[in-house]
Design a protein around this motif. Structure first.
Motif, short mmCIF file in Angstrom:
data_model
loop_
_atom_site.label_atom_id
_atom_site.label_comp_id
_atom_site.label_asym_id
_atom_site.label_seq_id
_atom_site.Cartn_x
_atom_site.Cartn_y
_atom_site.Cartn_z
N ALA A 12 28.96 19.44 -8.46
CA ALA A 12 29.68 19.83 -7.54
C ALA A 12 31.05 20.21 -7.99
O ALA A 12 31.39 21.33 -7.65
CB ALA A 12 30.13 18.55 -6.44
N ARG A 13 31.23 19.63 -9.15
CA ARG A 13 32.56 20.24 -9.96
C ARG A 13 32.65 21.43 -10.59
O ARG A 13 33.22 22.30 -10.54
CB ARG A 13 33.01 18.82 -11.00
CG ARG A 13 34.40 18.69 -10.94
CD ARG A 13 34.89 17.42 -12.02
NE ARG A 13 33.85 16.85 -12.98
CZ ARG A 13 33.08 15.77 -12.82
NH1 ARG A 13 33.35 15.16 -11.33
NH2 ARG A 13 32.26 15.29 -13.46
N THR A 14 31.43 21.73 -11.03
CA THR A 14 31.12 22.98 -11.80
C THR A 14 31.06 23.96 -10.90
O THR A 14 31.37 25.25 -10.93
CB THR A 14 29.48 22.59 -12.65
OG1 THR A 14 29.44 21.45 -13.52
CG2 THR A 14 29.04 24.04 -13.28
N SER A 15 30.47 23.77 -9.44
CA SER A 15 30.24 24.83 -8.51
C SER A 15 31.79 25.25 -8.14
O SER A 15 32.00 26.33 -7.84
CB SER A 15 29.47 24.26 -7.55
OG SER A 15 28.18 24.09 -7.80
N LEU A 16 32.59 24.20 -7.90
CA LEU A 16 33.78 24.16 -7.51
C LEU A 16 34.56 25.14 -8.48
O LEU A 16 35.54 26.09 -8.27
CB LEU A 16 34.90 22.93 -7.00
CG LEU A 16 34.59 22.42 -5.77
CD1 LEU A 16 35.23 21.09 -5.76
CD2 LEU A 16 34.97 23.40 -4.56
N VAL A 17 34.53 24.88 -9.55
CA VAL A 17 35.28 25.49 -10.78
C VAL A 17 34.72 27.00 -10.77
O VAL A 17 35.63 27.91 -11.09
CB VAL A 17 34.83 24.76 -12.22
CG1 VAL A 17 35.35 25.76 -13.44
CG2 VAL A 17 35.64 23.62 -12.18
N ALA A 18 33.45 27.32 -10.95
CA ALA A 18 32.80 28.48 -10.70
C ALA A 18 33.60 29.42 -9.34
O ALA A 18 33.77 30.50 -9.39
CB ALA A 18 31.37 28.53 -10.56
N PHE A 19 33.56 28.73 -8.12
CA PHE A 19 34.00 29.17 -7.01
C PHE A 19 35.50 29.69 -7.37
O PHE A 19 36.02 30.78 -6.92
CB PHE A 19 33.88 28.20 -5.82
CG PHE A 19 34.71 28.77 -4.55
CD1 PHE A 19 34.26 29.71 -3.86
CD2 PHE A 19 36.04 28.07 -4.19
CE1 PHE A 19 34.85 30.28 -2.75
CE2 PHE A 19 36.63 28.58 -3.18
CZ PHE A 19 36.07 29.55 -2.32
N ASP A 20 36.38 28.77 -7.80
CA ASP A 20 37.70 28.92 -8.05
C ASP A 20 38.04 30.28 -8.95
O ASP A 20 38.74 30.96 -8.74
CB ASP A 20 38.48 27.82 -8.72
CG ASP A 20 39.02 26.69 -7.67
OD1 ASP A 20 39.05 27.22 -6.69
OD2 ASP A 20 39.15 25.60 -8.06
N ALA A 21 37.16 30.25 -10.07
CA ALA A 21 37.29 31.25 -11.20
C ALA A 21 36.88 32.52 -10.44
O ALA A 21 37.45 33.72 -10.34
CB ALA A 21 36.46 30.78 -12.20
N ALA A 22 35.56 32.83 -9.67
CA ALA A 22 35.27 34.03 -9.00
C ALA A 22 36.36 34.29 -7.90
O ALA A 22 36.69 35.58 -7.95
CB ALA A 22 34.07 33.66 -8.27
N CYS A 23 36.90 33.63 -7.09
CA CYS A 23 38.01 34.01 -6.12
C CYS A 23 39.30 34.43 -6.99
O CYS A 23 39.71 35.73 -6.70
CB CYS A 23 38.21 32.87 -5.41
SG CYS A 23 37.21 32.42 -3.91
N CYS A 24 39.61 33.94 -7.97
CA CYS A 24 40.75 34.22 -8.71
C CYS A 24 40.60 35.57 -9.36
O CYS A 24 41.48 36.58 -9.16
CB CYS A 24 41.31 33.26 -9.61
SG CYS A 24 41.95 31.57 -8.93
N LEU A 25 39.57 35.69 -9.94
CA LEU A 25 39.36 37.08 -10.68
C LEU A 25 38.88 38.14 -9.73
O LEU A 25 39.69 39.37 -9.84
CB LEU A 25 37.93 36.85 -11.49
CG LEU A 25 38.39 35.89 -12.83
CD1 LEU A 25 36.83 35.92 -13.37
CD2 LEU A 25 39.39 36.58 -13.65
N TRP A 26 38.41 38.10 -8.77
CA TRP A 26 38.17 38.83 -7.54
C TRP A 26 39.70 39.24 -6.86
O TRP A 26 39.72 40.69 -6.85
CB TRP A 26 37.13 38.40 -6.28
CG TRP A 26 36.90 39.39 -5.37
CD1 TRP A 26 35.89 40.59 -5.31
CD2 TRP A 26 37.62 39.49 -4.19
NE1 TRP A 26 36.01 41.09 -4.01
CE2 TRP A 26 37.20 40.71 -3.32
CE3 TRP A 26 39.17 39.11 -3.73
CZ2 TRP A 26 37.80 41.37 -2.30
CZ3 TRP A 26 39.40 39.48 -2.36
CH2 TRP A 26 38.74 40.56 -1.76
#
Length: 183
Positions: A12-26
């Motif tokens: 779950a933590r890994t998925s949240l980190v990936a989601f955060d990164a994708a949103c910020c970069l987008w």
């Protein structure tokens, strides 16, 4: 046998980190400049100016009915400011432009402080809006859209991760609810 709860928590933590990164970069790469300019205005209004204006104008608009609400806003502010500052230093989560600097992410605006979790702008916007709307429901027509834009403005500007915004909103609503119940 592996601990399934720990595994699930890590995933779950890994998925949240990936989601955060994708949103910020987008947001940094795709959001058009005119939207960035608009979000910069929303973010600056969320610096506190909009709330100071409300507190100053309320007595002129609603008379003596303003004073209890101004008291609730002050109590909310007195609790919210040290609470979010303490949380920021406790969690010490770096801002997206630091976390994702390898991807060339630069903010559209520089932050007021170092850490990103939770979003103070979002926390205060939700807390103050809940207090004001509870007292004067007619203010919802413009406070709800404004409050819903403050958090995303911070992500678009590269200053917060989406989970910082979610946490700020949750804390803000919870704090306002407690203040409204007690005062």
């Amino acid at each position: 046998m592996p601990n399934l709860l720990a595994l699930t928590s890590h995933q779950a933590r890994t998925s949240l980190v990936a989601f955060d990164a994708a949103c910020c970069l987008w947001c940094i790469r795709v959001v058009p400049p005119r939207v960035v300019r608009f979000m910069r205005v929303i973010s600056r209004m969320g610096d506190g100016w909009i709330w100071y204006a409300h507190a100053l104008l309320l007595p002129f608009v609603v008379g003596t009915a303003a004073w209890p609400v101004i008291g609730q806003l002050l109590v909310t502010a007195v609790i919210a400011l040290p609470l979010y500052r303490r949380m920021k230093h406790r969690f010490a989560r770096e801002r997206p432009y630091i976390t994702h600097r390898a991807h060339g992410l630069l903010p559209h605006e520089w932050p007021m402080d170092r850490y990103s979790f939770p979003s103070g702008h979002t926390l205060h916007s939700w807390a103050f809006s809940v207090v004001l709307i509870a007292a004067f429901p007619v203010t919802a027509w413009w406070l709800v859209p404004f409050t819903l834009l403050v958090g995303p403005s911070r992500v678009v500007l590269g200053l917060h991760h989406p989970t910082d915004i979610a946490a700020g909103a949750l804390i803000g609503v919870s704090l306002a609810s407690v203040v409204l119940l007690l005062i």
